[in-house]
Structure formats: structure tokens, C-alpha cells
Design an enzyme around this catalytic site. Sequence first.
Site, short mmCIF file in Angstrom:
data_model
loop_
_atom_site.label_atom_id
_atom_site.label_comp_id
_atom_site.label_asym_id
_atom_site.label_seq_id
_atom_site.Cartn_x
_atom_site.Cartn_y
_atom_site.Cartn_z
N HIS A 1 18.93 4.11 10.64
CA HIS A 1 18.32 4.87 11.73
C HIS A 1 18.98 6.24 11.85
O HIS A 1 19.94 6.56 11.16
CB HIS A 1 18.37 4.10 13.06
CG HIS A 1 19.68 4.15 13.78
ND1 HIS A 1 19.79 4.01 15.14
CD2 HIS A 1 20.95 4.33 13.33
CE1 HIS A 1 21.06 4.09 15.49
NE2 HIS A 1 21.78 4.28 14.43
N CYS B 1 25.80 9.03 14.85
CA CYS B 1 24.47 8.42 14.71
C CYS B 1 23.37 9.46 14.59
O CYS B 1 22.21 9.11 14.41
CB CYS B 1 24.19 7.47 15.88
SG CYS B 1 24.89 5.82 15.64
N HIS C 1 21.81 6.62 8.41
CA HIS C 1 22.97 5.74 8.17
C HIS C 1 22.51 4.36 8.61
O HIS C 1 21.45 4.22 9.24
CB HIS C 1 24.19 6.19 8.96
CG HIS C 1 23.99 6.07 10.44
ND1 HIS C 1 23.28 7.00 11.15
CD2 HIS C 1 24.33 5.11 11.31
CE1 HIS C 1 23.22 6.61 12.41
NE2 HIS C 1 23.84 5.46 12.54
N HIS D 1 23.39 0.15 10.07
CA HIS D 1 24.25 -0.78 10.79
C HIS D 1 23.90 -2.20 10.36
O HIS D 1 22.75 -2.49 10.02
CB HIS D 1 24.03 -0.69 12.30
CG HIS D 1 24.42 0.62 12.90
ND1 HIS D 1 25.73 0.96 13.19
CD2 HIS D 1 23.68 1.69 13.28
CE1 HIS D 1 25.76 2.17 13.71
NE2 HIS D 1 24.53 2.64 13.78
N ASP E 1 14.28 -5.81 9.13
CA ASP E 1 15.40 -6.04 8.22
C ASP E 1 15.25 -5.19 6.95
O ASP E 1 14.18 -5.19 6.32
CB ASP E 1 15.49 -7.52 7.85
CG ASP E 1 16.75 -7.84 7.06
OD1 ASP E 1 17.78 -7.20 7.30
OD2 ASP E 1 16.69 -8.75 6.21
N HIS E 2 16.31 -4.47 6.61
CA HIS E 2 16.31 -3.55 5.46
C HIS E 2 15.24 -2.46 5.58
O HIS E 2 14.66 -2.02 4.59
CB HIS E 2 16.16 -4.31 4.13
CG HIS E 2 17.41 -5.04 3.75
ND1 HIS E 2 17.83 -6.17 4.39
CD2 HIS E 2 18.34 -4.77 2.81
CE1 HIS E 2 18.96 -6.59 3.85
NE2 HIS E 2 19.30 -5.76 2.91
N GLU F 1 25.37 -3.62 17.82
CA GLU F 1 25.22 -2.58 16.81
C GLU F 1 26.50 -2.43 15.97
O GLU F 1 26.44 -2.24 14.76
CB GLU F 1 24.88 -1.25 17.48
CG GLU F 1 24.48 -0.17 16.50
CD GLU F 1 24.02 1.09 17.22
OE1 GLU F 1 22.81 1.37 17.16
OE2 GLU F 1 24.85 1.76 17.85
NI NI Z 1 23.90 4.48 14.40
#
Ligand code: NI
Length: 138
Positions: A14, A33, A39, A41, A79-80, A126
Site C-alpha cells: 500500500h 507509509c 511498501h 506489511h 492477499d498479495h 499492521e
Molecule cells: Ni504502511
Amino acid sequence: MIYLTRRERFNAAHRLFRKEWTDEENYEVFGKCSNPNWHGHNYQLFVTIKGDVNPKTGFVINLKQLSKIVREKVISKIDHKNLNLDVDFMQGKITSAENIAIAIWNEIETDVNKLDCFLHCVKVVETENNSIEYYGNK
Ligand code: NI
């Protein structure tokens, strides 16, 4: 009343940003972020329901049914994936853990509440240090 929590995990990319702000302004508010090239998580999702124990089964609900709803409505979509670009229920939203938790609640509430229980909490972890709990719009 008894509470039951199911954990699921997902990995996603995200970026937190407002497009009308400069990269510097975004960094000022969103920190790391806001990295322009995304990037990721390793998220954990905890879905908690509440209800009464069914005397016939000793269970509050069938966990397989809860897991199936969460996987179909949420995990399979995120997911992914890139939360900003790929996920229908995050379109137009800042992809903060707060907004992810609210959106997940809205995705699953109706189906979960058909299981003879009530959705109680959606928790999104997160990072090791940061998590959000959403208890619905009340
Ligand atoms: Ni982030």
C-alpha cells in the site's frame, strides 16, 4: 454471551498519500507509509463474533463457516495485492489500518450475522507495534 476470535493473515502492499499533496507533505503526515513506490506489511486480521453456546454442539458457531466468509469476502481479494490499486472495497480510500478494518467489517457483517451470532470486532494488526480495533458504527 461468549466471544470467539478467528485469525487470518494476509500480505499486501500500500501507500498512504493524498494525491493533491507533494511527496514532502505526504511524508510529513504519513511518514514511511507514504513511500511513492509502495511498501508492504504482513497483516494479521482478527475477526471476533459473539453469541451463545449451542447446547447441541458446544460451539457458538461453526468456525469453518466463519473462516469461509472471511476468506471469500476478504482474504481472496487482498492477499498479495496492492490495497490502493487492486482491492474493490478500498477504492478511493486512504489505505490506513483504520480504513481497512472498517471496510472489512462492512464486507463481512451481513454474512457473519447470518451464522446465529453477531460480528463484534475486526482487528487489523499492521506491525508488531500498531493495531486497530473496530467495533462497528455505534
Ligand atoms: Ni504502511
